[in-house]
Motif scaffolding. Structure first.
Motif, PDB file in Angstrom:
ATOM      1  N   GLY A 121      20.141  17.246  48.529  1.00 52.43           N
ATOM      2  CA  GLY A 121      21.466  16.737  48.863  1.00 52.43           C
ATOM      3  C   GLY A 121      22.518  17.732  48.425  1.00 52.43           C
ATOM      4  N   PRO A 122      23.776  17.349  48.482  1.00 48.70           N
ATOM      5  CA  PRO A 122      24.856  18.272  48.129  1.00 48.70           C
ATOM      6  C   PRO A 122      24.936  18.621  46.643  1.00 48.70           C
ATOM      7  N   GLU A 123      24.258  17.867  45.794  1.00 46.69           N
ATOM      8  CA  GLU A 123      24.219  18.186  44.364  1.00 46.69           C
ATOM      9  C   GLU A 123      22.769  18.294  43.915  1.00 46.69           C
ATOM     10  N   ILE A 124      22.505  19.282  43.034  1.00 46.48           N
ATOM     11  CA  ILE A 124      21.153  19.529  42.540  1.00 46.48           C
ATOM     12  C   ILE A 124      21.124  19.314  41.036  1.00 46.48           C
ATOM     13  N   MET A 125      20.107  18.608  40.567  1.00 50.60           N
ATOM     14  CA  MET A 125      20.003  18.292  39.146  1.00 50.60           C
ATOM     15  C   MET A 125      19.740  19.562  38.324  1.00 50.60           C
ATOM     16  N   PRO A 126      20.446  19.764  37.210  1.00 51.17           N
ATOM     17  CA  PRO A 126      20.246  20.973  36.393  1.00 51.17           C
ATOM     18  C   PRO A 126      18.816  21.135  35.892  1.00 51.17           C
ATOM     19  N   GLU A 127      18.169  20.026  35.555  1.00 54.49           N
ATOM     20  CA  GLU A 127      16.797  20.140  35.058  1.00 54.49           C
ATOM     21  C   GLU A 127      15.852  20.668  36.127  1.00 54.49           C
ATOM     22  N   GLY A 128      16.155  20.349  37.381  1.00 55.92           N
ATOM     23  CA  GLY A 128      15.343  20.876  38.466  1.00 55.92           C
ATOM     24  C   GLY A 128      15.536  22.376  38.634  1.00 55.92           C
ATOM     25  N   LEU A 129      16.782  22.819  38.505  1.00 53.64           N
ATOM     26  CA  LEU A 129      17.059  24.251  38.595  1.00 53.64           C
ATOM     27  C   LEU A 129      16.358  25.009  37.469  1.00 53.64           C
ATOM     28  N   ALA A 130      16.390  24.450  36.271  1.00 55.36           N
ATOM     29  CA  ALA A 130      15.729  25.089  35.133  1.00 55.36           C
ATOM     30  C   ALA A 130      14.226  25.172  35.366  1.00 55.36           C
ATOM     31  N   TYR A 131      13.662  24.128  35.938  1.00 55.99           N
ATOM     32  CA  TYR A 131      12.225  24.105  36.234  1.00 55.99           C
ATOM     33  C   TYR A 131      11.858  25.198  37.233  1.00 55.99           C
ATOM     34  N   ILE A 132      12.699  25.365  38.259  1.00 53.51           N
ATOM     35  CA  ILE A 132      12.452  26.392  39.266  1.00 53.51           C
ATOM     36  C   ILE A 132      12.485  27.787  38.643  1.00 53.51           C
ATOM     37  N   MET A 133      13.496  28.043  37.816  1.00 55.84           N
ATOM     38  CA  MET A 133      13.634  29.369  37.230  1.00 55.84           C
ATOM     39  C   MET A 133      12.521  29.668  36.234  1.00 55.84           C
ATOM     40  N   ALA A 194      17.250  37.405  43.629  1.00 52.03           N
ATOM     41  CA  ALA A 194      18.231  37.006  44.642  1.00 52.03           C
ATOM     42  C   ALA A 194      18.944  35.718  44.269  1.00 52.03           C
ATOM     43  N   VAL A 195      18.225  34.781  43.650  1.00 54.80           N
ATOM     44  CA  VAL A 195      18.812  33.474  43.360  1.00 54.80           C
ATOM     45  C   VAL A 195      19.222  33.308  41.897  1.00 54.80           C
ATOM     46  N   ALA A 196      18.799  34.212  41.030  1.00 61.76           N
ATOM     47  CA  ALA A 196      19.089  34.064  39.602  1.00 61.76           C
ATOM     48  C   ALA A 196      20.574  33.912  39.293  1.00 61.76           C
ATOM     49  N   PRO A 197      21.467  34.677  39.930  1.00 65.99           N
ATOM     50  CA  PRO A 197      22.891  34.512  39.599  1.00 65.99           C
ATOM     51  C   PRO A 197      23.404  33.091  39.811  1.00 65.99           C
ATOM     52  N   ALA A 198      22.893  32.410  40.808  1.00 64.18           N
ATOM     53  CA  ALA A 198      23.342  31.038  41.073  1.00 64.18           C
ATOM     54  C   ALA A 198      22.855  30.075  40.007  1.00 64.18           C
ATOM     55  N   PHE A 199      21.767  30.438  39.309  1.00 59.49           N
ATOM     56  CA  PHE A 199      21.182  29.562  38.300  1.00 59.49           C
ATOM     57  C   PHE A 199      21.571  29.971  36.883  1.00 59.49           C
ATOM     58  N   ALA A 200      22.342  31.031  36.758  1.00 53.20           N
ATOM     59  CA  ALA A 200      22.695  31.533  35.434  1.00 53.20           C
ATOM     60  C   ALA A 200      23.592  30.544  34.693  1.00 53.20           C
ATOM     61  N   PRO A 201      23.526  30.525  33.341  1.00 53.70           N
ATOM     62  CA  PRO A 201      24.400  29.636  32.561  1.00 53.70           C
ATOM     63  C   PRO A 201      25.865  29.904  32.886  1.00 53.70           C
ATOM     64  N   GLY A 202      26.594  28.857  33.106  1.00 56.11           N
ATOM     65  CA  GLY A 202      28.010  28.982  33.427  1.00 56.11           C
ATOM     66  C   GLY A 202      28.313  29.170  34.895  1.00 56.11           C
ATOM     67  N   ASN A 229      13.216  15.763  40.383  1.00 59.98           N
ATOM     68  CA  ASN A 229      14.075  16.415  39.398  1.00 59.98           C
ATOM     69  C   ASN A 229      15.118  17.297  40.080  1.00 59.98           C
ATOM     70  N   ILE A 230      15.239  17.160  41.399  1.00 61.07           N
ATOM     71  CA  ILE A 230      16.216  17.921  42.179  1.00 61.07           C
ATOM     72  C   ILE A 230      17.296  17.008  42.759  1.00 61.07           C
ATOM     73  N   LEU A 231      16.884  15.924  43.380  1.00 59.36           N
ATOM     74  CA  LEU A 231      17.818  14.972  43.993  1.00 59.36           C
ATOM     75  C   LEU A 231      17.862  13.717  43.143  1.00 59.36           C
ATOM     76  N   SER A 232      18.977  13.504  42.472  1.00 58.53           N
ATOM     77  CA  SER A 232      19.096  12.334  41.608  1.00 58.53           C
ATOM     78  C   SER A 232      19.312  11.075  42.436  1.00 58.53           C
ATOM     79  N   ALA A 233      19.005   9.943  41.819  1.00 56.37           N
ATOM     80  CA  ALA A 233      19.261   8.663  42.473  1.00 56.37           C
ATOM     81  C   ALA A 233      20.750   8.483  42.736  1.00 56.37           C
TER      82      ALA A 233
END
Length: 278
Positions: A121-133, A194-202, A229-233
């Motif tokens: 969806g339009p928002e992604i859960m931070p824990e999911g992003l951390a899991y991916i990285m 390629a995607v790391a900058p989007a997932f970086a802290p801040g 862990n990507i799309l929250s309820a």
């Protein structure tokens, strides 16, 4: 499997099977067209199922990692539609593929007949992003497909339960390639840079809600794994408030991402495809 040459020279793999209304299947970040084998099985007799590998994934060429970005992937989709002579398609977007669909709403809204979002969806859960990285770009921990298939249930627990062993075996085959030295990922490891900058802290996530709203008038569907862990309820509920007509299925014993062989998921795809072709 066929290939399209993108304007920058990369060969992009795609596959077209079936007859009927076009259903374009766009895979997740590190995944490929084979994830949609269950969709092909369920819909090839009633839809033209189009599957593609984004650049750097699956059978598509690997290129400059700086081009592994959603806007470029959306442009590659439009190049494929032009190549196939298709004016409008219904999009089934798994994770990253759903983000590409939203960007396409800004780039070429008239070409979208409908969209089904698979656990995105339009928002992604931070824990999911951390899991991916934590795994992105790293070599597989397994030496054989059999070892991977046996380990995947533990790796994905507890979000996934009651999954047949043959489904895990198919997943292992889709995401890994067996070589003499062991398994390799079926994507360019440079995808990480390629995607790391989007997932970086801040890093500030772009506001995708306006892109979601651009899909007004198009039939929509949403499939969510209850343990995602990507799309929250909460995000799923907000999407449904904005589009109360959106078809929806929340799948128990599934996380990110559902396999799309689940009966409620197939019903969502079926309904949206029918609505989009009226």
């Amino acid at each position: 499997m066929q290939f399209l040459t993108a304007p920058d020279g990369l060969r992009l793999a795609y596959d077209v099977q079936g007859q009927g209304a076009p259903l374009l299947c766009l895979p997740g970040l590190t995944r490929n067209m084979e994830d949609f084998e269950p969709v092909l099985d369920a819909f090839a007799h009633r839809a033209q199922v189009i599957r593609m590998d984004f650049r750097g994934r699956g059978a598509s060429d690997r290129g400059d990692p700086s081009t592994y970005q959603v806007p470029q992937e959306a442009a590659d989709v439009l190049a494929l539609l032009d190549h196939l002579g298709l004016d409008r398609v219904t999009i089934l977007g798994t994770s990253r593929g759903g983000l590409v669909a939203m960007v396409l709403a800004a780039m070429a809204r008239p070409r979208i007949a409908g969209v089904i979002f698979n656990d995105i969806g339009p928002e992604i859960m931070p824990e999911g992003l951390a899991y991916i990285m934590d795994y992105l770009g790293k070599p597989p921990r397994f030496k054989t497909l059999e070892e991977a298939a046996a380990a995947l249930p533990r790796h994905y627990a507890p979000a996934f339960r009651d999954v047949p062993s043959e489904t895990w075996a198919a997943m292992a085959r889709r995401i890994y390639r067996q070589e003499e030295t062991g398994l390799v990922n079926r994507y360019d490891p440079a995808l990480c840079e390629a995607v790391a900058p989007a997932f970086a802290p801040g890093a500030v996530a772009p506001d995708l809600w306006p892109l979601f709203d651009l899909l007004a008038g198009a039939p929509l569907g949403l499939i969510r794994g209850a343990g995602s862990n990507i799309l929250s309820a909460e995000t799923a509920a907000r999407m449904r408030r904005r589009r109360p007509d959106m078809e929806f299925a929340e799948l128990a014993d599934r996380g990110h991402v559902p396999f799309l062989d689940e009966i409620p998921a197939i019903r969502v795809i079926e309904t949206v495809l029918e609505q989009a072709t009226r």
